[in-house]
Design an enzyme around this catalytic site. Structure first.
Site, PDB file in Angstrom:
ATOM      1  N   ASP A  97      -9.389  -0.272   4.496  1.00 17.39           N
ATOM      2  CA  ASP A  97      -8.169  -0.894   5.005  1.00 17.39           C
ATOM      3  C   ASP A  97      -8.367  -1.288   6.471  1.00 17.39           C
ATOM      4  O   ASP A  97      -9.042  -0.586   7.217  1.00 17.39           O
ATOM      5  CB  ASP A  97      -7.025   0.137   4.900  1.00 17.39           C
ATOM      6  CG  ASP A  97      -5.639  -0.481   4.937  1.00 17.39           C
ATOM      7  OD1 ASP A  97      -5.433  -1.429   5.704  1.00 17.39           O
ATOM      8  OD2 ASP A  97      -4.765   0.018   4.207  1.00 17.39           O
ATOM      9  N   ASP A 122      -2.824   3.496   7.991  1.00 18.19           N
ATOM     10  CA  ASP A 122      -1.776   3.967   7.076  1.00 18.19           C
ATOM     11  C   ASP A 122      -1.514   5.462   7.246  1.00 18.19           C
ATOM     12  O   ASP A 122      -1.212   6.165   6.272  1.00 18.19           O
ATOM     13  CB  ASP A 122      -2.114   3.624   5.628  1.00 18.19           C
ATOM     14  CG  ASP A 122      -2.125   2.123   5.370  1.00 18.19           C
ATOM     15  OD1 ASP A 122      -1.691   1.363   6.259  1.00 18.19           O
ATOM     16  OD2 ASP A 122      -2.563   1.706   4.280  1.00 18.19           O
ATOM     17  N   ASP A 181      -7.481  -2.063   0.137  1.00 20.65           N
ATOM     18  CA  ASP A 181      -6.509  -3.029   0.641  1.00 20.65           C
ATOM     19  C   ASP A 181      -7.248  -4.318   0.960  1.00 20.65           C
ATOM     20  O   ASP A 181      -8.217  -4.312   1.720  1.00 20.65           O
ATOM     21  CB  ASP A 181      -5.836  -2.464   1.898  1.00 20.65           C
ATOM     22  CG  ASP A 181      -4.637  -3.276   2.360  1.00 20.65           C
ATOM     23  OD1 ASP A 181      -4.682  -4.515   2.245  1.00 20.65           O
ATOM     24  OD2 ASP A 181      -3.670  -2.667   2.870  1.00 20.65           O
ATOM     25  N   HIS A 225       0.795  -1.226   0.000  1.00 20.90           N
ATOM     26  CA  HIS A 225       0.000   0.000   0.000  1.00 20.90           C
ATOM     27  C   HIS A 225       0.830   1.280   0.000  1.00 20.90           C
ATOM     28  O   HIS A 225       0.264   2.378  -0.068  1.00 20.90           O
ATOM     29  CB  HIS A 225      -0.973   0.002   1.179  1.00 20.90           C
ATOM     30  CG  HIS A 225      -2.306   0.577   0.845  1.00 20.90           C
ATOM     31  ND1 HIS A 225      -3.437   0.366   1.605  1.00 20.90           N
ATOM     32  CD2 HIS A 225      -2.711   1.363  -0.181  1.00 20.90           C
ATOM     33  CE1 HIS A 225      -4.474   0.997   1.068  1.00 20.90           C
ATOM     34  NE2 HIS A 225      -4.055   1.620  -0.018  1.00 20.90           N
ATOM     35  N   HIS A 282      -5.976  -1.121   8.428  1.00 23.36           N
ATOM     36  CA  HIS A 282      -5.037  -0.218   9.081  1.00 23.36           C
ATOM     37  C   HIS A 282      -5.323   1.229   8.662  1.00 23.36           C
ATOM     38  O   HIS A 282      -5.987   1.471   7.657  1.00 23.36           O
ATOM     39  CB  HIS A 282      -3.603  -0.594   8.705  1.00 23.36           C
ATOM     40  CG  HIS A 282      -3.313  -2.052   8.905  1.00 23.36           C
ATOM     41  ND1 HIS A 282      -3.507  -2.982   7.906  1.00 23.36           N
ATOM     42  CD2 HIS A 282      -2.867  -2.729   9.987  1.00 23.36           C
ATOM     43  CE1 HIS A 282      -3.189  -4.185   8.361  1.00 23.36           C
ATOM     44  NE2 HIS A 282      -2.796  -4.057   9.621  1.00 23.36           N
ATOM     45  N   ASP A 323      -6.588  -6.541   2.901  1.00 28.79           N
ATOM     46  CA  ASP A 323      -6.630  -6.908   4.323  1.00 28.79           C
ATOM     47  C   ASP A 323      -7.792  -6.248   5.065  1.00 28.79           C
ATOM     48  O   ASP A 323      -7.997  -6.512   6.258  1.00 28.79           O
ATOM     49  CB  ASP A 323      -5.295  -6.658   5.019  1.00 28.79           C
ATOM     50  CG  ASP A 323      -4.944  -5.190   5.267  1.00 28.79           C
ATOM     51  OD1 ASP A 323      -5.849  -4.339   5.329  1.00 28.79           O
ATOM     52  OD2 ASP A 323      -3.737  -4.896   5.396  1.00 28.79           O
ATOM     53  N   HIS A 368       4.507   1.292   4.072  1.00 28.52           N
ATOM     54  CA  HIS A 368       3.110   1.053   3.683  1.00 28.52           C
ATOM     55  C   HIS A 368       2.145   1.457   4.799  1.00 28.52           C
ATOM     56  O   HIS A 368       0.935   1.504   4.572  1.00 28.52           O
ATOM     57  CB  HIS A 368       2.877  -0.398   3.244  1.00 28.52           C
ATOM     58  CG  HIS A 368       2.776  -1.409   4.349  1.00 28.52           C
ATOM     59  ND1 HIS A 368       2.141  -2.631   4.190  1.00 28.52           N
ATOM     60  CD2 HIS A 368       3.242  -1.412   5.631  1.00 28.52           C
ATOM     61  CE1 HIS A 368       2.220  -3.329   5.314  1.00 28.52           C
ATOM     62  NE2 HIS A 368       2.882  -2.610   6.188  1.00 28.52           N
ATOM     63  N   GLU A 385      -2.032  -5.181  -1.913  1.00 29.78           N
ATOM     64  CA  GLU A 385      -1.634  -6.107  -0.850  1.00 29.78           C
ATOM     65  C   GLU A 385      -2.019  -7.563  -1.099  1.00 29.78           C
ATOM     66  O   GLU A 385      -2.033  -8.368  -0.166  1.00 29.78           O
ATOM     67  CB  GLU A 385      -2.130  -5.652   0.522  1.00 29.78           C
ATOM     68  CG  GLU A 385      -1.543  -4.317   0.985  1.00 29.78           C
ATOM     69  CD  GLU A 385      -0.109  -4.385   1.503  1.00 29.78           C
ATOM     70  OE1 GLU A 385       0.494  -5.471   1.478  1.00 29.78           O
ATOM     71  OE2 GLU A 385       0.409  -3.322   1.942  1.00 29.78           O
TER      72      GLU A 385
END
Length: 308
Positions: free
Chosen positions: A122, A126, A226, A99, A124, A228, A139, A271
């Site tokens: 996402d 980021d 993403d 990412h 996360h 994830d 990332h 990802e």
């Protein structure tokens, strides 16, 4: 208008080998033919060149951030490629890769769409910086850098300016946020829907509120997705999996809703790590999600942005 696929074969941002094979995995699954069957003029623009850096040298250019110069160089190349695509009226899709590529794609799109909105889907945030990162993995920083937070070389990548205003950013499905990211969220205007909020509000309300929030503020929307964001039980083939996330169906509904909004200008899909995947479970979900997105894509925003 053509759909332009740009491969970004980079794993330096995650420091987890395998994400660099993501673009070729999409090609192996023949994503071009799948999109052509939907009626799109699709062109594969190939891969962005990424410098070869040894693991021993990953802190050579910055004591806190891994593979710093190589990431900046590759993202600058990506920004130019994405800008060239959208400025000519096409729809750029960046296939990752980790990412960290979000810095380059947003820099490229925002050169053409000055008042850009970003939906970041996402697990996360980021939104770490060199001061808050625990890992040194870039990332975890691209959204922060795009909003103007972080070291000058990341913030001013491609052009010396902030690429997207924090109040024009919506973060969805986050559930693994570092302390520094939580602090930045508290002190900024990012609109955040954590995974707990998605469960409490329901997906349809999250979609509705996201679009209502952005449509009055921005000229077009870039979605950075993403894999994830999807619960790790469904997607083993990603570098930083997190449980308790979206189902594959929820991810599909999110992407299709934003595609259908008429506000979309561009997309990241990141990802996918084929090295970590099992029997192409994650790769198959990625293909299904990407095809589903284009089944629903409404590009009415192209008229005001001269996108075709």
């Amino acid at each position: 208008m053509a759909v332009h696929l740009v491969g970004m074969p980079i794993f330096y941002g995650s420091d987890r080998f395998g994400a660099n094979f993501g673009p070729d995995k999409f090609r192996e699954m023949d994503i071009l033919s799948a999109l052509k069957e939907l009626g799109y003029d699709v062109k594969d623009l190939g891969d962005i060149e990424v410098a070869d850096v040894s693991e021993q040298d990953k802190y050579k250019y910055h004591e806190k951030m891994k593979y710093y110069d190589a990431i900046i160089d590759a993202n600058t190349r990506l920004a130019f490629k994405v800008y060239s695509s959208i400025a000519r009226g096409h729809f750029p899709v960046t296939l990752g890769g980790d990412h960290s590529l979000g810095m380059g794609s947003i820099a490229g799109v925002s050169k053409h769409v000055k008042n850009l909105g970003v939906i970041w889907i996402d697990a996360h945030g980021d939104i770490n910086t060199e001061e808050t990162t625990f890992t040194g993995n870039v990332h975890g920083m691209p959204l922060a850098a795009s909003m103007g937070f972080g070291p000058d070389k990341l913030v001013n990548l491609f052009e010396h300016r902030v690429k997207v205003k924090d109040e024009n950013v919506v973060l969805i499905a986050a559930r693994d946020l570092d302390d520094g990211e939580l602090e930045l969220i508290r002190n900024s205007n990012i609109k955040v829907f954590t995974m707990d909020m998605v469960k409490d509000l329901g997906l349809e309300r999250v979609i509705e509120e996201s679009m209502e929030y952005l449509k009055e503020r921005v000229d077009a929307i870039h979605v950075s997705f993403d894999i994830d964001s999807v619960d790790s039980i469904y997607v083993p083939g990603t570098g930083t999996p997190v449980g308790d996330g979206l189902t594959a169906d929820q991810a599909r509904r999110l992407l299709q809703a934003f595609a259908a909004s008429g506000m979309m200008s561009s997309l990241d899909f990141v990802e996918l790590n084929p090295v970590l995947d099992r029997n192409d479970i994650t790769a198959d979900i990625c293909k299904e999600l990407l095809v589903g997105f284009f089944e629903s894509l409404n590009i009415s925003v192209k008229d005001q942005l001269m996108l075709g």
